[in-house]
Write an enzyme that holds these catalytic residues in place. Structure first.
Site, PDB file in Angstrom:
ATOM      1  N   HIS A 290      44.960  36.634  53.962  1.00  0.00           N
ATOM      2  CA  HIS A 290      44.754  35.198  53.730  1.00  0.00           C
ATOM      3  C   HIS A 290      46.092  34.455  53.681  1.00  0.00           C
ATOM      4  CE1 HIS A 290      40.850  36.382  51.480  1.00  0.00           C
ATOM      5  NE2 HIS A 290      40.484  35.723  52.561  1.00  0.00           N
TER       6      HIS A 290
ATOM      7  N   CYS B  59      42.899  35.440  43.689  1.00  0.00           N
ATOM      8  CA  CYS B  59      41.541  35.769  44.158  1.00  0.00           C
ATOM      9  C   CYS B  59      40.511  35.854  43.046  1.00  0.00           C
ATOM     10  CB  CYS B  59      41.496  37.131  44.854  1.00  0.00           C
ATOM     11  SG  CYS B  59      42.944  37.588  45.685  1.00  0.00           S
TER      12      CYS B  59
HETATM   13  C1  CIR Z   1      37.954  41.043  51.025  1.00  0.00           C
HETATM   14  O1  CIR Z   1      38.481  41.677  51.957  1.00  0.00           O
HETATM   15  O2  CIR Z   1      37.278  40.043  51.229  1.00  0.00           O
HETATM   16  C2  CIR Z   1      38.162  41.560  49.628  1.00  0.00           C
HETATM   17  N1  CIR Z   1      38.192  42.981  49.626  1.00  0.00           N
HETATM   18  C3  CIR Z   1      39.446  40.997  49.041  1.00  0.00           C
HETATM   19  C4  CIR Z   1      39.423  39.514  48.901  1.00  0.00           C
HETATM   20  C5  CIR Z   1      40.642  38.992  48.254  1.00  0.00           C
HETATM   21  N2  CIR Z   1      40.548  37.589  48.089  1.00  0.00           N
HETATM   22  C6  CIR Z   1      41.562  36.750  48.142  1.00  0.00           C
HETATM   23  O3  CIR Z   1      42.672  37.148  48.441  1.00  0.00           O
HETATM   24  N3  CIR Z   1      41.319  35.474  47.958  1.00  0.00           N
END
Ligand code: CIR
Length: 254
Positions: free
Chosen positions: A160, A247
């Protein structure tokens, strides 16, 4: 007093989405304990915690940031880029409706909140494997009436935008220049992560304090040398699920 929406770690987290990391065993009890310390750190920084309902069958549900973009006037519910994550948004929409009018990102748009960095009235939005230009146009349509400017930024090499850059202070950002073009942030003072710690750019700044991951001490030192107060939490088990600090919460003023 900021509100922070959080959600407990799902027991199914081992089946999380992974894009740039190899799968490693996750110690659930440790992940839960680390998440509890994270929530306590947010409380210590003055946040009122609002817990979203658990979604034990959704592996990535702890990463609530991806489900919404909240500004002062409105909340925009996302359409996450990973199909396995689309079931996470309804419960977050229900919660946010208590605080803001709610708008949505619709098909064919896909957007993860982790791709949205808001600095004042400016939103930088990562064009990534999760977020497409259609969704960025929809986000702009929702926010332009309130005077927000939306700037797409290409992201390569990480999940991201906020894996690569986060806000440190009113006019300062922390960034990893290997994953985004730093020129997009030319109007800001930039602090670079320590090159030995590529995942260190994701810090969660609340008021004057930057919450850092304990895995990245060199970058934390660089932030402190810049005169910014830091605190650190250990989120090593959540990092195995490709999650970081921003996150695990949606922080906004009530
Ligand atoms: C994903 O790949 O969607 C999750 N395992 C990790 C998401 C992390 N979210 C973020 O950085 N905003």
């Amino acid at each position: 007093m900021p509100i922070a929406i959080t959600r407990e770690v799902s027991p199914s987290i081992a089946r999380c989405e992974l894009t740039h990391l190899a799968r490693e065993p996750i110690d659930i009890a440790r992940a839960v304990a680390q998440h509890e310390s994270y929530v306590r750190a947010l409380e210590d920084l003055g946040c009122t915690i609002v817990q979203a309902s658990p979604q034990p069958e959704l592996p990535d549900a702890v990463f609530v940031e991806d489900a919404a973009v909240v500004v002062g006037e409105i909340a925009v519910i996302t359409r996450p880029g990973a199909e396995s994550r689309r079931g996470e948004t309804a419960s977050i929409a229900g919660l946010l409706a208590r605080y803001r009018p709610v708008a949505t990102i619709d098909e064919p748009g896909t957007l993860d909140g982790g791709d949205v960095l808001r600095i004042g009235r400016q939103l930088f939005v990562g064009v990534s494997e999760r977020t497409n230009r259609d969704a960025i146009r929809q986000l702009e349509r929702h926010l332009a009436p309130f005077g927000y400017r939306v700037t797409p930024v290409d992201v390569a090499g990480c999940l991201h935008l906020k894996s690569a850059v986060t806000q440190l202070a009113e006019s300062a950002v922390l960034l990893n220049p290997d994953w985004i073009d730093a020129r997009a942030f030319a109007d800001f003072e930039t602090v670079a992560i320590d090159r030995a710690e590529p995942y260190a750019a994701n810090v969660l700044t609340i008021g004057p304090v930057a919450l850092c991951a304990s895995a990245f001490p060199r970058t934390r030192e660089a932030i402190e040398r810049r005169g910014i107060e830091t605190r650190s939490v250990d989120v090593s088990e959540l990092a195995k699920a490709e999650g970081a600090l921003t996150c695990c919460s949606i922080v906004f003023e009530a």
